[in-house]
Design a protein around this motif. Structure first.
Motif, PDB file in Angstrom:
ATOM      1  N   LEU A 275      -0.517   7.801  16.797  1.00  0.00           N
ATOM      2  CA  LEU A 275      -0.751   8.347  15.470  1.00  0.00           C
ATOM      3  C   LEU A 275      -0.528   7.191  14.503  1.00  0.00           C
ATOM      4  CD1 LEU A 275      -1.251  11.243  14.301  1.00  0.00           C
ATOM      5  CD2 LEU A 275       1.201  11.345  13.867  1.00  0.00           C
ATOM      6  N   VAL A 276      -1.548   6.872  13.688  1.00  0.00           N
ATOM      7  CA  VAL A 276      -1.429   5.655  12.855  1.00  0.00           C
ATOM      8  C   VAL A 276      -1.682   5.934  11.375  1.00  0.00           C
ATOM      9  CG1 VAL A 276      -1.989   4.012  14.689  1.00  0.00           C
ATOM     10  CG2 VAL A 276      -3.854   5.041  13.356  1.00  0.00           C
ATOM     11  N   LEU A 277      -1.100   5.056  10.549  1.00  0.00           N
ATOM     12  CA  LEU A 277      -1.318   5.070   9.101  1.00  0.00           C
ATOM     13  C   LEU A 277      -2.194   3.875   8.743  1.00  0.00           C
ATOM     14  CD1 LEU A 277       2.134   5.624   7.339  1.00  0.00           C
ATOM     15  CD2 LEU A 277       0.147   7.113   7.243  1.00  0.00           C
TER      16      LEU A 277
ATOM     17  N   THR B 281       0.862  -1.170   0.000  1.00  0.00           N
ATOM     18  CA  THR B 281       0.000   0.000   0.000  1.00  0.00           C
ATOM     19  C   THR B 281       0.899   1.221   0.000  1.00  0.00           C
ATOM     20  OG1 THR B 281      -1.626  -1.194   1.312  1.00  0.00           O
ATOM     21  CG2 THR B 281      -1.775   1.209   1.362  1.00  0.00           C
ATOM     22  N   GLU B 282       0.607   2.185  -0.868  1.00  0.00           N
ATOM     23  CA  GLU B 282       1.437   3.379  -0.907  1.00  0.00           C
ATOM     24  C   GLU B 282       1.036   4.352   0.192  1.00  0.00           C
ATOM     25  OE1 GLU B 282       1.650   5.062  -4.796  1.00  0.00           O
ATOM     26  OE2 GLU B 282       2.799   3.328  -5.502  1.00  0.00           O
ATOM     27  N   VAL B 283       2.018   4.847   0.924  1.00  0.00           N
ATOM     28  CA  VAL B 283       1.750   5.855   1.943  1.00  0.00           C
ATOM     29  C   VAL B 283       2.742   6.999   1.763  1.00  0.00           C
ATOM     30  CG1 VAL B 283       0.829   4.199   3.617  1.00  0.00           C
ATOM     31  CG2 VAL B 283       3.259   4.769   3.667  1.00  0.00           C
ATOM     32  N   LYS B 284       2.335   8.169   2.260  1.00  0.00           N
ATOM     33  CA  LYS B 284       3.176   9.353   2.148  1.00  0.00           C
ATOM     34  C   LYS B 284       3.424   9.872   3.551  1.00  0.00           C
ATOM     35  CE  LYS B 284       3.424  13.425  -0.818  1.00  0.00           C
ATOM     36  NZ  LYS B 284       2.691  14.283  -1.765  1.00  0.00           N
ATOM     37  N   VAL B 285       4.676   9.964   3.949  1.00  0.00           N
ATOM     38  CA  VAL B 285       5.003  10.506   5.258  1.00  0.00           C
ATOM     39  C   VAL B 285       5.869  11.725   5.004  1.00  0.00           C
ATOM     40  CG1 VAL B 285       6.039  10.048   7.503  1.00  0.00           C
ATOM     41  CG2 VAL B 285       4.884   8.205   6.266  1.00  0.00           C
ATOM     42  N   GLY B 286       5.321  12.906   5.301  1.00  0.00           N
ATOM     43  CA  GLY B 286       6.003  14.150   4.924  1.00  0.00           C
ATOM     44  C   GLY B 286       6.091  14.202   3.413  1.00  0.00           C
ATOM     45  N   ASP B 287       7.303  14.297   2.886  1.00  0.00           N
ATOM     46  CA  ASP B 287       7.463  14.343   1.433  1.00  0.00           C
ATOM     47  C   ASP B 287       7.904  13.003   0.853  1.00  0.00           C
ATOM     48  OD1 ASP B 287       6.645  16.917   1.170  1.00  0.00           O
ATOM     49  OD2 ASP B 287       8.659  17.767   1.372  1.00  0.00           O
ATOM     50  N   ASP B 288       8.086  12.018   1.711  1.00  0.00           N
ATOM     51  CA  ASP B 288       8.579  10.718   1.240  1.00  0.00           C
ATOM     52  C   ASP B 288       7.435   9.757   0.956  1.00  0.00           C
ATOM     53  OD1 ASP B 288      11.360  11.392   1.547  1.00  0.00           O
ATOM     54  OD2 ASP B 288      11.040  11.260   3.711  1.00  0.00           O
ATOM     55  N   GLU B 289       7.609   8.988  -0.110  1.00  0.00           N
ATOM     56  CA  GLU B 289       6.629   7.962  -0.446  1.00  0.00           C
ATOM     57  C   GLU B 289       7.205   6.588  -0.156  1.00  0.00           C
ATOM     58  OE1 GLU B 289       4.818   8.192  -4.253  1.00  0.00           O
ATOM     59  OE2 GLU B 289       3.841  10.087  -3.784  1.00  0.00           O
ATOM     60  N   TYR B 290       6.416   5.779   0.526  1.00  0.00           N
ATOM     61  CA  TYR B 290       6.850   4.432   0.858  1.00  0.00           C
ATOM     62  C   TYR B 290       5.803   3.416   0.429  1.00  0.00           C
ATOM     63  CZ  TYR B 290       9.990   6.932   4.033  1.00  0.00           C
ATOM     64  OH  TYR B 290      10.919   7.766   4.559  1.00  0.00           O
TER      65      TYR B 290
ATOM     66  N   MET C  88     -11.926   0.173  12.828  1.00  0.00           N
ATOM     67  CA  MET C  88     -11.222  -0.804  11.983  1.00  0.00           C
ATOM     68  C   MET C  88     -10.598  -1.885  12.852  1.00  0.00           C
ATOM     69  SD  MET C  88      -7.930   1.526  10.794  1.00  0.00           S
ATOM     70  CE  MET C  88      -8.916   2.932  10.270  1.00  0.00           C
ATOM     71  N   ARG C  89     -10.274  -3.019  12.228  1.00  0.00           N
ATOM     72  CA  ARG C  89      -9.513  -4.047  12.935  1.00  0.00           C
ATOM     73  C   ARG C  89      -8.066  -3.584  13.024  1.00  0.00           C
ATOM     74  NH1 ARG C  89     -12.222  -8.485  13.903  1.00  0.00           N
ATOM     75  NH2 ARG C  89     -14.197  -8.729  12.807  1.00  0.00           N
ATOM     76  N   GLU C  90      -7.378  -3.951  14.083  1.00  0.00           N
ATOM     77  CA  GLU C  90      -5.979  -3.550  14.236  1.00  0.00           C
ATOM     78  C   GLU C  90      -5.156  -3.992  13.021  1.00  0.00           C
ATOM     79  OE1 GLU C  90      -3.143  -5.477  16.835  1.00  0.00           O
ATOM     80  OE2 GLU C  90      -2.805  -3.586  17.861  1.00  0.00           O
ATOM     81  N   ASP C  91      -5.557  -5.102  12.425  1.00  0.00           N
ATOM     82  CA  ASP C  91      -4.824  -5.638  11.281  1.00  0.00           C
ATOM     83  C   ASP C  91      -4.888  -4.712  10.056  1.00  0.00           C
ATOM     84  OD1 ASP C  91      -3.382  -8.022  10.394  1.00  0.00           O
ATOM     85  OD2 ASP C  91      -4.975  -8.112   8.884  1.00  0.00           O
ATOM     86  N   GLU C  92      -5.842  -3.772  10.047  1.00  0.00           N
ATOM     87  CA  GLU C  92      -5.938  -2.819   8.943  1.00  0.00           C
ATOM     88  C   GLU C  92      -5.028  -1.606   9.155  1.00  0.00           C
ATOM     89  OE1 GLU C  92     -10.215  -2.757   7.031  1.00  0.00           O
ATOM     90  OE2 GLU C  92     -10.419  -2.932   9.205  1.00  0.00           O
ATOM     91  N   ILE C  93      -4.431  -1.516  10.332  1.00  0.00           N
ATOM     92  CA  ILE C  93      -3.491  -0.425  10.606  1.00  0.00           C
ATOM     93  C   ILE C  93      -2.115  -0.853  10.096  1.00  0.00           C
ATOM     94  CG2 ILE C  93      -2.358   0.934  12.420  1.00  0.00           C
ATOM     95  CD1 ILE C  93      -4.947   0.774  14.007  1.00  0.00           C
ATOM     96  N   LEU C  94      -1.498   0.006   9.286  1.00  0.00           N
ATOM     97  CA  LEU C  94      -0.241  -0.361   8.642  1.00  0.00           C
ATOM     98  C   LEU C  94       0.960  -0.081   9.544  1.00  0.00           C
ATOM     99  CD1 LEU C  94      -1.001   1.281   5.175  1.00  0.00           C
ATOM    100  CD2 LEU C  94      -1.207  -1.141   5.753  1.00  0.00           C
ATOM    101  N   ALA C  95       0.930   1.077  10.206  1.00  0.00           N
ATOM    102  CA  ALA C  95       2.105   1.480  10.970  1.00  0.00           C
ATOM    103  C   ALA C  95       1.744   2.564  11.980  1.00  0.00           C
ATOM    104  CB  ALA C  95       3.177   2.008  10.015  1.00  0.00           C
ATOM    105  N   ILE C  96       2.611   2.701  12.975  1.00  0.00           N
ATOM    106  CA  ILE C  96       2.508   3.785  13.949  1.00  0.00           C
ATOM    107  C   ILE C  96       3.532   4.841  13.559  1.00  0.00           C
ATOM    108  CG2 ILE C  96       2.772   4.399  16.408  1.00  0.00           C
ATOM    109  CD1 ILE C  96       2.073   1.475  17.092  1.00  0.00           C
ATOM    110  N   LEU C  97       3.148   6.113  13.633  1.00  0.00           N
ATOM    111  CA  LEU C  97       4.078   7.211  13.340  1.00  0.00           C
ATOM    112  C   LEU C  97       4.583   7.812  14.643  1.00  0.00           C
ATOM    113  CD1 LEU C  97       2.139   8.923  10.416  1.00  0.00           C
ATOM    114  CD2 LEU C  97       4.322   7.741  10.234  1.00  0.00           C
ATOM    115  N   GLU C  98       5.891   7.914  14.776  1.00  0.00           N
ATOM    116  CA  GLU C  98       6.454   8.510  15.992  1.00  0.00           C
ATOM    117  C   GLU C  98       7.272   9.737  15.653  1.00  0.00           C
ATOM    118  OE1 GLU C  98       8.641   5.522  18.023  1.00  0.00           O
ATOM    119  OE2 GLU C  98       6.854   4.651  18.920  1.00  0.00           O
ATOM    120  N   GLU C  99       7.206  10.713  16.544  1.00  0.00           N
ATOM    121  CA  GLU C  99       7.914  11.955  16.252  1.00  0.00           C
ATOM    122  C   GLU C  99       9.298  12.016  16.895  1.00  0.00           C
ATOM    123  OE1 GLU C  99       4.948  15.610  15.721  1.00  0.00           O
ATOM    124  OE2 GLU C  99       4.062  13.839  16.648  1.00  0.00           O
TER     125      GLU C  99
END
Lengths: 96, 96, 96, 96, 96, 96, 96
Positions: free
Chosen positions: E64-66, D73-82, E85-96
């Motif tokens: 914060l999740v993607l 699945t394509e995601v965008k974090v800031g200006d980066d695409e992953y 959503m199911r947790e399995d639909e969450i792709l990643a956690i974003l950390e600052e």
């Protein structure tokens, strides 16, 4: 020639219902629904569970069974036509 | 060249039924249904269960088997054509 | 550059059959069926079962294998084209 | 901002192949196939088996990996695409 | 009114990215892609395995999740809109 | 007449939101979205795991629940209309 | 003739609701929805789990049950019409 079904498969021979008449008119073959009743001709040894053990079968040779309209695969052995289906496709046993 | 099927796969060679005649007319090839009967040429070692143990096979080399019309994948080894199918696609063994 | 397949994946290189001729006419590429024969280039460590144990692989590097027409994903590493497929998509090993 | 994939997910950054030229003509972007090669940016802790134990991951940060055209699945974090994909969608690791 | 998700479900509130401008022109709402970023509002107790034990959750309130574009079911509680959503639909956690 | 759901099923009675008005005009029934909120009327004993043990239920009689638009099967008992759904189709419990 | 369902199957006889009248006009049969209420006529011994143990059934002979509109397979035994369905297709038991 003898037919020996594998795993949880069952060989069934359709039983044609008595020729039905409506107002004295014999309904031709194509207009009749295919019978869902049959006689068990041969029974497989049962499916293997994940440990490699055979699971017991519920039907046995000679049982009169009911199955769904689309159950099984038609096979022809010599001049005889049979249905080979999984036991799970058999709905019920009929007893007199 | 020898063909060794993997896991629970079985190599089957179709057996052509004797040329059928209807009223003396030979039916050309394309009008005949593909035979669902074959001879087992090679048998895989059996599938692995979730513990990594091989599950036993029910058919063996030389068995005459019945299978469904759409079973297996056609492969060509040299000039010979075979069907490679999972044992689960074999409906029954025919014994004389 | 070396390619190391993950889990139960296998890297296969297609083997082109000898240029077939029909009545002296060379059949152009697009009219020929894609070969379903290949050589195993690399083998993964095996899939994990639900306990986290690796399940053994049946094929090894150098094996000549048969696979179905639609098996695998095409990848290009440098100038070489490979198929990466699950071992389960391999039908049989060919031995001479 | 750091991206931490869940379970058996892997964050991958596509690696653009060197601008290919055919007869000196640069092929515009839309005519090129999307690269199937990438670098692993982050790796999840592994999926849970049915006992609640984490299953080990095969890839690690920095690995060069091959994946299928439709993976992730394509995601965008800031200006980066992953690309965020399950480890099972990764076909192989490339080693130099 | 408090919302308590069941099993391995997670309640997420979308986070609207800052109004993007291209050449000074504000893109109207319908032309923008729906954000795939959100804040976890509530977390279920975890799904039951086949023994009836709760499996641990990876995300927690405030994360914060993607998630993928098509993840979850939209619900309205009072005037607030959430995604469940199911947790399995969450792709990643974003950390600052 | 009492309704006793089987296994992990739950009987839910829809809760109609207060008649919404837009600019003083009452929106007729067909133009309104079906409510996704309901009250639990009856709860099944829980599904059986593969050992024949009942798995515990998370909702109980009287709970206010959220469910997806397409959840459940509509049934009519006397003059009352209910939804019978699996507990897994319930997204969350609402608490005041 | 007695009908004995296999595994977790249940034989159900539809219960026709009292002839409904709207403004004194009797609605002909085809315009009425098929009843989803029935009486349990026979109950199978329960499905086998992977160890070969029978799982207990929740319904018993004589139970009044609710099922979904599309549940089961219609069978005819003599002059009687029944529905054979899996217990899992039964939504609830009705008690007076």
């Amino acid at each position: 020639m003898k037919i020996k079904p594998l795993a949880d498969r069952v060989v069934v021979q359709r039983i044609e219902e008595e020729e039905e008449k409506k107002g004295g008119i014999i309904i031709p073959d194509t207009a009749k629904e295919r019978p869902q009743k049959g006689k068990v001709i041969a029974v497989g040894p049962g499916r293997l569970n994940d440990k490699g053990e055979r699971m017991p079968m519920e039907v046995k040779e000679g049982d009169l069974v009911l199955f769904s309209k689309y159950a099984g695969t038609e096979v022809k052995v010599g001049d005889d036509e049979y249905l080979v289906m999984r036991e799970d496709e058999i709905l019920a046993i009929l007893e007199e």
